[in-house]
Write an enzyme that holds these catalytic residues in place. Structure first.
Site, PDB file in Angstrom:
ATOM      1  N   ARG A   1       0.916  -1.156   0.055  1.00 35.48           N
ATOM      2  CA  ARG A   1      -0.096   0.005   0.116  1.00 35.48           C
ATOM      3  C   ARG A   1       0.791   1.164   0.085  1.00 35.48           C
ATOM      4  NH1 ARG A   1      -5.441  -1.933   3.348  1.00 35.48           N
ATOM      5  NH2 ARG A   1      -5.979  -3.445   1.720  1.00 35.48           N
TER       6      ARG A   1
ATOM      7  N   ILE B   1      10.406 -15.356  15.067  1.00 33.77           N
ATOM      8  CA  ILE B   1      10.040 -15.413  16.603  1.00 33.77           C
ATOM      9  C   ILE B   1      11.058 -15.276  17.495  1.00 33.77           C
ATOM     10  CG2 ILE B   1       7.727 -16.763  15.737  1.00 33.77           C
ATOM     11  CD1 ILE B   1       9.147 -19.118  17.318  1.00 33.77           C
ATOM     12  N   ASP B   2      12.432 -15.781  17.035  1.00 31.18           N
ATOM     13  CA  ASP B   2      13.316 -15.812  17.699  1.00 31.18           C
ATOM     14  C   ASP B   2      13.836 -14.437  18.600  1.00 31.18           C
ATOM     15  OD1 ASP B   2      13.304 -18.503  16.922  1.00 31.18           O
ATOM     16  OD2 ASP B   2      15.077 -18.358  15.607  1.00 31.18           O
TER      17      ASP B   2
ATOM     18  N   ARG C   1      16.106 -21.187  18.437  1.00 27.59           N
ATOM     19  CA  ARG C   1      17.314 -21.662  17.895  1.00 27.59           C
ATOM     20  C   ARG C   1      18.593 -21.218  18.818  1.00 27.59           C
ATOM     21  NH1 ARG C   1      17.884 -22.946  12.357  1.00 27.59           N
ATOM     22  NH2 ARG C   1      16.082 -21.880  11.773  1.00 27.59           N
TER      23      ARG C   1
ATOM     24  N   HIS D   1       5.800 -26.228  16.721  1.00 29.67           N
ATOM     25  CA  HIS D   1       5.493 -25.105  15.688  1.00 29.67           C
ATOM     26  C   HIS D   1       4.247 -24.286  16.039  1.00 29.67           C
ATOM     27  CE1 HIS D   1       8.700 -27.224  13.676  1.00 29.67           C
ATOM     28  NE2 HIS D   1       8.677 -26.176  12.893  1.00 29.67           N
TER      29      HIS D   1
END
Ligand code: F6P
Length: 327
Positions: free
Chosen positions: A29, A131-132, A176, A257
């Site tokens: 956008r 997410i880490d 991780r 997950h």
């Protein structure tokens, strides 16, 4: 490549993160607002090699702001490690008249972006999404806040059953090589101990903590285990503990997950929207080959080359706080 940006490509790569869709929406956008076309590249760098492109405009990104995952889909492309395949990717960009690429992903994806931009002189902008929360140069990566909320909600639920049965739970979380997610999950869920890659773990320290707690009549306990810790998987920790301390029956839950899915939190939607527009504006200002990030609530750009050679440090203040109050 031409320095006038008229058509950009966007891809999501590596592990998906809630909020990636919100970033794409904002980028598309903002681009249209600036009369710049956007091409969506499917399945990350793999789609770049295979020429899986789709035209995106304002309406093609409707109703995706609150969706988890990534509608462009993602991949960890092994092919992109091959120079010949990267050549194909470059030709696809040329054939479609795309003169810059926005890469939304974590450290691996940003490394791929950096190699590609140096090889072919293609302007790239990185948007941190993982997410880490281990991308250097930004306080937050897209998806981290949502994953943290998912973990805390899950731990709260496990605590109900841990209390009912007087059990000890080891709850293993992703991250991780980073303990950010685990440490913050520990603080937010009131775990009594956290095991993370950045700090040495001695089984004896856990035994001491559990013994102390038992003396104070604590009936159940939660230990958060970061998947990347150097001692080993939670099953091994639980087994080793049972050989030296057996006052609690212990259980292991690996959240897996589920941590990567779900609707993005409001925080991630807003962060992603800010970073999407910032990526477009960075291209307009010729701030090529940079990461857009948020530091102290201010949008910043940092050369991607700097980002991929550094690691996001764990907050020692939070670690100390956790050590003192988590009992
Ligand atoms: O980088 C995000 C992440 O979810 C890590 O926390 C985890 O180690 C990894 O990806 C899992 O990757 P995959 O989904 O490919 O197994």
């Amino acid at each position: 490549m031409s320095s006038t940006i008229s058509k950009i490509g966007v891809l999501t790569s590596g592990g998906d993160a809630p909020g990636m869709n919100a970033a794409i929406r904002s980028l598309v956008r903002s681009a249209e607002f600036n009369n710049i076309e956007t091409i969506g590249i499917q399945r990350g760098f793999q789609g770049l090699i295979e020429g899986s492109f789709e035209q995106l405009e304002i309406r093609s990104v409707s109703n995706i702001l609150g969706l988890g995952g990534t509608f462009l889909r993602s991949a960890r492309s092994i092919d992109f490690l091959d120079k010949k395949k990267r050549n194909l990717a470059y030709k696809n960009l040329q054939n479609h008249g795309i003169n810059a690429v926005v890469v939304i992903g974590g450290n691996g994806s940003l490394t791929g972006a950096s190699v590609f931009s140096e090889e072919f002189n293609v302007p790239v902008i990185g948007i941190p999404a993982s997410i880490d929360n281990d991308v250097f140069g930004t306080d937050f990566s897209i998806g981290y806040n949502t994953a943290l909320e998912t973990i805390v909600e899950s731990v709260d639920k496990i605590r109900d059953t841990a209390n009912s049965h007087n059990r000890l739970f080891f709850i293993e979380v992703m991250g991780r090589n980073s303990g950010n997610l685990a440490l913050n999950a520990s603080l937010a869920s009131g775990a009594c101990f956290v095991i993370i890659p950045e700090k040495d773990f001695r089984l004896n320290d856990l035994v001491k903590r559990l013994e102390e707690n038992k003396k104070r009549n604590k009936e159940s306990s939660i230990v958060i285990v970061a998947e990347g810790n150097s001692y080993g998987p939670s099953y091994k920790i639980a087994e080793d503990l049972s050989k030296v301390y057996s006052a609690y029956e212990s259980k292991v839950t690996i959240l897996g997950h589920i941590q990567r899915g779900g609707k993005p939190s409001s925080f991630d939607r807003i962060l992603a929207s800010q970073l999407g527009m910032s990526a477009l504006e960075s291209l307009k200002l010729n701030k090529y080959n940079t990461l857009v990030g948020l530091v102290n609530n201010t949008l910043i750009n940092l050369p991607i080359a700097e980002v991929i050679n550094a690691t996001n440090k764990l907050s020692n203040d939070l670690y100390r706080l956790n050590k003192i109050i988590s009992r």
